[in-house]
Design a protein around this motif. Structure first.
Motif, PDB file in Angstrom:
ATOM      1  N   THR A 199     -30.558  35.491  53.361  1.00 24.44           N
ATOM      2  CA  THR A 199     -30.214  34.661  52.210  1.00 24.44           C
ATOM      3  C   THR A 199     -31.170  33.490  52.047  1.00 24.44           C
ATOM      4  OG1 THR A 199     -28.678  33.354  53.549  1.00 24.44           O
ATOM      5  CG2 THR A 199     -27.793  35.307  52.421  1.00 24.44           C
ATOM      6  N   SER A 200     -31.926  33.206  53.097  1.00 22.73           N
ATOM      7  CA  SER A 200     -32.889  32.104  53.037  1.00 22.73           C
ATOM      8  C   SER A 200     -34.301  32.574  52.755  1.00 22.73           C
ATOM      9  CB  SER A 200     -32.868  31.320  54.359  1.00 22.73           C
ATOM     10  OG  SER A 200     -31.584  30.805  54.624  1.00 22.73           O
ATOM     11  N   PHE A 201     -34.508  33.881  52.626  1.00 18.15           N
ATOM     12  CA  PHE A 201     -35.850  34.379  52.325  1.00 18.15           C
ATOM     13  C   PHE A 201     -36.242  33.991  50.904  1.00 18.15           C
ATOM     14  CE2 PHE A 201     -35.416  38.216  55.429  1.00 18.15           C
ATOM     15  CZ  PHE A 201     -35.512  37.335  56.496  1.00 18.15           C
ATOM     16  N   PRO A 202     -37.543  33.824  50.620  1.00 20.04           N
ATOM     17  CA  PRO A 202     -37.980  33.499  49.248  1.00 20.04           C
ATOM     18  C   PRO A 202     -37.467  34.527  48.236  1.00 20.04           C
ATOM     19  CG  PRO A 202     -39.780  33.186  50.789  1.00 20.04           C
ATOM     20  CD  PRO A 202     -38.671  33.824  51.566  1.00 20.04           C
ATOM     21  N   LYS A 203     -37.131  34.067  47.073  1.00 21.62           N
ATOM     22  CA  LYS A 203     -36.512  34.930  46.064  1.00 21.62           C
ATOM     23  C   LYS A 203     -37.457  36.011  45.541  1.00 21.62           C
ATOM     24  CE  LYS A 203     -32.672  32.671  46.208  1.00 21.62           C
ATOM     25  NZ  LYS A 203     -31.471  33.307  46.829  1.00 21.62           N
ATOM     26  N   GLU A 204     -38.759  35.773  45.610  1.00 25.17           N
ATOM     27  CA  GLU A 204     -39.708  36.769  45.088  1.00 25.17           C
ATOM     28  C   GLU A 204     -40.014  37.885  46.085  1.00 25.17           C
ATOM     29  OE1 GLU A 204     -42.042  33.287  46.786  1.00 25.17           O
ATOM     30  OE2 GLU A 204     -40.288  33.595  45.469  1.00 25.17           O
ATOM     31  N   TRP A 205     -39.420  37.858  47.236  1.00 29.39           N
ATOM     32  CA  TRP A 205     -39.677  38.892  48.241  1.00 29.39           C
ATOM     33  C   TRP A 205     -39.081  40.227  47.808  1.00 29.39           C
ATOM     34  CZ3 TRP A 205     -39.445  37.452  54.125  1.00 29.39           C
ATOM     35  CH2 TRP A 205     -40.452  36.525  54.412  1.00 29.39           C
ATOM     36  N   LEU A 206     -39.745  41.281  48.213  1.00 30.00           N
ATOM     37  CA  LEU A 206     -39.238  42.635  47.961  1.00 30.00           C
ATOM     38  C   LEU A 206     -37.949  42.898  48.729  1.00 30.00           C
ATOM     39  CD1 LEU A 206     -39.800  45.551  46.805  1.00 30.00           C
ATOM     40  CD2 LEU A 206     -41.081  45.984  48.928  1.00 30.00           C
ATOM     41  N   PHE A 207     -37.732  42.180  49.813  1.00 31.28           N
ATOM     42  CA  PHE A 207     -36.567  42.383  50.665  1.00 31.28           C
ATOM     43  C   PHE A 207     -35.263  42.354  49.875  1.00 31.28           C
ATOM     44  CE2 PHE A 207     -33.166  41.153  53.461  1.00 31.28           C
ATOM     45  CZ  PHE A 207     -33.423  41.807  54.649  1.00 31.28           C
ATOM     46  N   HIS A 208     -35.157  41.485  48.894  1.00 28.26           N
ATOM     47  CA  HIS A 208     -33.907  41.317  48.150  1.00 28.26           C
ATOM     48  C   HIS A 208     -33.618  42.492  47.219  1.00 28.26           C
ATOM     49  CE1 HIS A 208     -33.588  37.197  49.576  1.00 28.26           C
ATOM     50  NE2 HIS A 208     -34.841  36.975  49.171  1.00 28.26           N
ATOM     51  N   ASN A 244     -31.194  46.984  37.159  1.00 30.41           N
ATOM     52  CA  ASN A 244     -30.957  46.662  35.770  1.00 30.41           C
ATOM     53  C   ASN A 244     -29.841  47.549  35.226  1.00 30.41           C
ATOM     54  OD1 ASN A 244     -32.125  49.137  35.549  1.00 30.41           O
ATOM     55  ND2 ASN A 244     -33.988  48.449  34.534  1.00 30.41           N
ATOM     56  N   SER A 245     -29.647  47.519  33.934  1.00 23.78           N
ATOM     57  CA  SER A 245     -28.544  48.278  33.334  1.00 23.78           C
ATOM     58  C   SER A 245     -28.731  49.771  33.482  1.00 23.78           C
ATOM     59  CB  SER A 245     -28.408  47.909  31.851  1.00 23.78           C
ATOM     60  OG  SER A 245     -29.632  48.177  31.170  1.00 23.78           O
ATOM     61  N   GLU A 246     -29.977  50.241  33.585  1.00 20.56           N
ATOM     62  CA  GLU A 246     -30.233  51.667  33.727  1.00 20.56           C
ATOM     63  C   GLU A 246     -30.111  52.131  35.168  1.00 20.56           C
ATOM     64  OE1 GLU A 246     -34.028  52.401  32.053  1.00 20.56           O
ATOM     65  OE2 GLU A 246     -33.426  51.882  30.011  1.00 20.56           O
ATOM     66  N   GLY A 247     -29.997  51.223  36.112  1.00 18.21           N
ATOM     67  CA  GLY A 247     -29.805  51.603  37.503  1.00 18.21           C
ATOM     68  C   GLY A 247     -31.073  51.672  38.319  1.00 18.21           C
ATOM     69  N   ALA A 248     -32.246  51.464  37.735  1.00 19.09           N
ATOM     70  CA  ALA A 248     -33.502  51.526  38.476  1.00 19.09           C
ATOM     71  C   ALA A 248     -33.775  50.171  39.118  1.00 19.09           C
ATOM     72  CB  ALA A 248     -34.655  51.910  37.551  1.00 19.09           C
ATOM     73  N   PRO A 249     -33.988  50.100  40.439  1.00 20.72           N
ATOM     74  CA  PRO A 249     -34.253  48.799  41.066  1.00 20.72           C
ATOM     75  C   PRO A 249     -35.591  48.233  40.622  1.00 20.72           C
ATOM     76  CG  PRO A 249     -34.582  50.585  42.635  1.00 20.72           C
ATOM     77  CD  PRO A 249     -34.011  51.206  41.408  1.00 20.72           C
ATOM     78  N   ARG A 250     -35.641  46.932  40.453  1.00 19.73           N
ATOM     79  CA  ARG A 250     -36.851  46.253  40.021  1.00 19.73           C
ATOM     80  C   ARG A 250     -37.024  44.962  40.805  1.00 19.73           C
ATOM     81  NH1 ARG A 250     -38.859  47.993  34.970  1.00 19.73           N
ATOM     82  NH2 ARG A 250     -37.557  49.595  34.011  1.00 19.73           N
ATOM     83  N   VAL A 251     -38.261  44.543  40.952  1.00 20.83           N
ATOM     84  CA  VAL A 251     -38.549  43.273  41.598  1.00 20.83           C
ATOM     85  C   VAL A 251     -38.306  42.148  40.599  1.00 20.83           C
ATOM     86  CG1 VAL A 251     -40.137  44.267  43.264  1.00 20.83           C
ATOM     87  CG2 VAL A 251     -40.992  43.527  41.042  1.00 20.83           C
ATOM     88  N   SER A 252     -38.449  40.916  41.061  1.00 15.83           N
ATOM     89  CA  SER A 252     -38.164  39.770  40.201  1.00 15.83           C
ATOM     90  C   SER A 252     -39.083  39.706  38.986  1.00 15.83           C
ATOM     91  CB  SER A 252     -38.272  38.472  41.010  1.00 15.83           C
ATOM     92  OG  SER A 252     -39.569  38.359  41.598  1.00 15.83           O
ATOM     93  N   SER A 253     -40.289  40.264  39.097  1.00 17.67           N
ATOM     94  CA  SER A 253     -41.221  40.262  37.956  1.00 17.67           C
ATOM     95  C   SER A 253     -40.877  41.325  36.918  1.00 17.67           C
ATOM     96  CB  SER A 253     -42.649  40.480  38.447  1.00 17.67           C
ATOM     97  OG  SER A 253     -42.763  41.730  39.114  1.00 17.67           O
ATOM     98  N   GLY A 254     -39.944  42.203  37.227  1.00 18.62           N
ATOM     99  CA  GLY A 254     -39.526  43.235  36.289  1.00 18.62           C
ATOM    100  C   GLY A 254     -40.140  44.598  36.527  1.00 18.62           C
ATOM    101  N   HIS A 255     -41.081  44.733  37.455  1.00 18.01           N
ATOM    102  CA  HIS A 255     -41.704  46.022  37.730  1.00 18.01           C
ATOM    103  C   HIS A 255     -40.738  46.911  38.510  1.00 18.01           C
ATOM    104  CE1 HIS A 255     -45.459  44.590  36.154  1.00 18.01           C
ATOM    105  NE2 HIS A 255     -45.548  43.612  37.057  1.00 18.01           N
ATOM    106  N   PRO A 256     -40.689  48.204  38.172  1.00 21.34           N
ATOM    107  CA  PRO A 256     -39.747  49.103  38.853  1.00 21.34           C
ATOM    108  C   PRO A 256     -40.189  49.428  40.285  1.00 21.34           C
ATOM    109  CG  PRO A 256     -41.100  50.328  37.300  1.00 21.34           C
ATOM    110  CD  PRO A 256     -41.434  48.881  37.094  1.00 21.34           C
ATOM    111  N   ILE A 257     -39.207  49.747  41.100  1.00 26.78           N
ATOM    112  CA  ILE A 257     -39.438  50.134  42.492  1.00 26.78           C
ATOM    113  C   ILE A 257     -39.188  51.626  42.627  1.00 26.78           C
ATOM    114  CG2 ILE A 257     -38.735  49.778  44.889  1.00 26.78           C
ATOM    115  CD1 ILE A 257     -37.690  47.038  44.101  1.00 26.78           C
TER     116      ILE A 257
END
Length: 532
Positions: free
Chosen positions: A244-253, A261-274
């Motif tokens: 919970t203390s890791f930086p918010k932009e990390w992939l870990f979260h 998102n609403s479609e169910g595809a995980p995305r990073v904070s920048s919006g790019h899909p994983i």
């Protein structure tokens, strides 16, 4: 899964409550009400140790230091042997009455003794330490010299306690062709302590694809990996492995299914899909829009290349050979004729009989046998000989009929290289040509027809003298022998005898037939044999 940050957090956790205290009691059987409650776990505590031997070894010893390398942790006691601990996938230390760790994949129960407790150690300062492991993948060992003995002696440098230099890191990645993630996960190669989520985080922050081959990474990518490897391990340990203390932009979260998102595809904070793939035998989170494969093209940097770079493709695929070194499609022969016309060259004395373009197109559409026929016809045209098509070859006369008309070229019209299998006839020799010419000039040398041969056989049979058969007593049998002879002679007049044909030249077969007639039923055993 406990990786370098989690194991380092455990080391600090035990150090805070147990350092400088003496072990007063050891309970080496499982507690907490699990399915193996009250049993000694010889898988977790292995190497032929028993509950009693472990108890006798540890009790009365003082903990003077706690150390770690990679994912291995050990207590330094006032005298050897020293206990080593590896947490596997779900192992963890818990101190009675103290706050538990916040690991993502599992939680330690709040009761005491906790469920799945494999080992409980009581300290002189009142602290009570328990090792728990639901999946039984953790290990407890004893070593007299931990750092000089396996498994610790086999580990690579620790990124936190013994960080390696950029030059050493780059040299270690210069030759391996394995994916960068697989090399980072190998505890005995470049570094130790890196697990699945740490490797994904390092590659994501360095903008390097986890599947990129190590020997295709350029200096900038290697420098980024080295920097992010040290920073990720350092920041995760400073946060005491509290995600919970890791930086918010990390992939870990986002790699655990969060941030969908609403479609169910995980995305990073920048919006790019994983996307998820398997690299190095482990499930891998990849952001294709950010992470790229090696920028060097091929594993040949040591041999030079354009601008000192390696030749090949950026994806690490094997480059195609240059046009000058490419293997030719048709192997050349000594006389310049293609390999496909080798047979025609041998049969025409080495002359070039390469088919024309039109014939070549026909060959591509036909079968192997048709190809041979096309080449033979082409050779016949160039040498001025008649084609060996089936309709131009004189066929053998049918049974009972006369000879059919021959072709205009005569019986010797056979092109070189043709055979009976391909529809042509055997090559005419000078002897065969002489026999054919003799048949035209000398009528007596012609082979008689089947009807004429039958008449000759009947005439010969009627003239055969039948010897009288003698009786049992050795004398003449009187009229019996004469009667038998007369009957046999009468039958011979109406019997057709099979006559073996004479050996004639092959060219004569085209003009006249030499088929034998089918004989009727043979005479009875009592009849004398007829001879011609």
């Amino acid at each position: 899964m406990p990786e370098l940050p989690e194991v380092e957090t455990s080391r600090l956790y035990v150090e805070e409550f147990c350092l400088g205290s003496t072990i007063t009691n050891v309970h080496a059987t499982e507690q907490g009400g699990g399915p193996r409650d009250g049993q000694f776990d010889d898988i977790v505590i292995g190497e032929d140790m028993t509950a009693k031997s472990l108890k006798d070894t540890l009790e009365g010893r003082k903990i003077v230091e706690l150390r770690r390398r990679g994912k291995q942790m050990w207590f330094v006691l006032d005298k050897p042997p020293h206990p080593l601990f590896h947490f596997g996938m779900t192992g963890a230390f818990t101190v009675k009455g103290e706050k538990r760790h916040k690991f993502v994949k599992f939680k330690v129960s709040e009761e005491w003794p906790p469920r799945f407790a494999k080992l409980e150690i009581q300290m002189s300062n009142g602290a009570c330490l328990a090792l728990t492991d639901p999946r039984r993948l953790s290990r407890v060992k004893l070593r007299a010299e931990p750092e000089a003995s396996p498994p610790i002696s086999l580990l690579g440098p620790d990124p936190l306690t013994h960080p390696l230099s950029l030059e050493t890191f780059a040299a270690a990645l210069a030759k391996p062709t394995a994916p960068i993630k697989a090399v980072l996960l190998a505890q005995d190669r470049v570094v130790s302590g890196v697990g699945n989520w740490v490797a994904d985080e390092v590659c994501f922050q360095a903008c390097v694809h986890p599947g990129a081959a190590c020997n295709t990474l350029d200096p900038e990518q290697i420098a980024a990996l080295h920097s992010r490897l040290l920073s990720v391990c350092r920041e995760a340990c400073e946060a005491r492995a509290d995600y919970t203390s890791f930086p918010k932009e990390w992939l870990f979260h986002h790699r655990w299914g969060k941030g969908k998102n609403s479609e169910g595809a995980p995305r990073v904070s920048s919006g790019h899909p994983i996307v998820f793939d398997v690299v190095g035998g482990r499930t891998t989170a990849i952001v294709p829009a950010v992470q790229k494969k090696g920028l060097l093209r091929s594993p040949t940097a040591a041999s030079g290349g354009v601008d000192g770079r390696r030749s090949g493709s950026a994806s690490g695929k094997k480059p195609k050979p240059p046009a000058a070194m490419a293997k030719p499609k048709t192997k050349a022969r000594g006389d310049g004729v293609g390999e496909g016309n080798a047979k025609a060259v041998r049969q025409t004395g080495g002359r070039d009989v390469t088919p024309k373009k039109e014939d070549q197109e026909g060959q591509d559409k036909s079968s192997v046998e048709n190809k041979k026929s096309v080449k033979a016809r082409t050779a016949a045209k160039k040498t001025g000989r008649v084609s060996t098509k089936a309709k131009d070859v004189a066929p053998v006369a049918k049974k009972g009929g006369g000879p059919k008309k021959k072709s205009a070229a005569g019986p010797a019209a056979t092109a070189p290289g043709s055979s009976a299998r391909g529809g042509g006839r055997k090559k005419a020799t000078p002897t065969m040509r002489a026999a054919a010419s003799k048949l035209k000039t000398d009528p007596s040398a012609q082979v008689p027809t089947p009807a004429a041969r039958g008449k000759q056989a009947t005439a010969v049979a009627s003239k055969v003298a039948v010897a009288p058969k003698r009786g049992r007593a050795g004398g003449d049998d009187g009229g019996v022998g004469k009667a038998v002879g007369a009957a046999s002679a009468k039958r011979a007049k109406t019997t057709k005898v099979a006559v073996k044909p004479e050996r004639i030249p092959a060219t004569a077969v085209a003009s006249q037939s030499c088929r034998t007639t089918t004989a009727k039923r043979a005479p009875s055993r009592r009849s004398p044999r007829l001879s011609v």
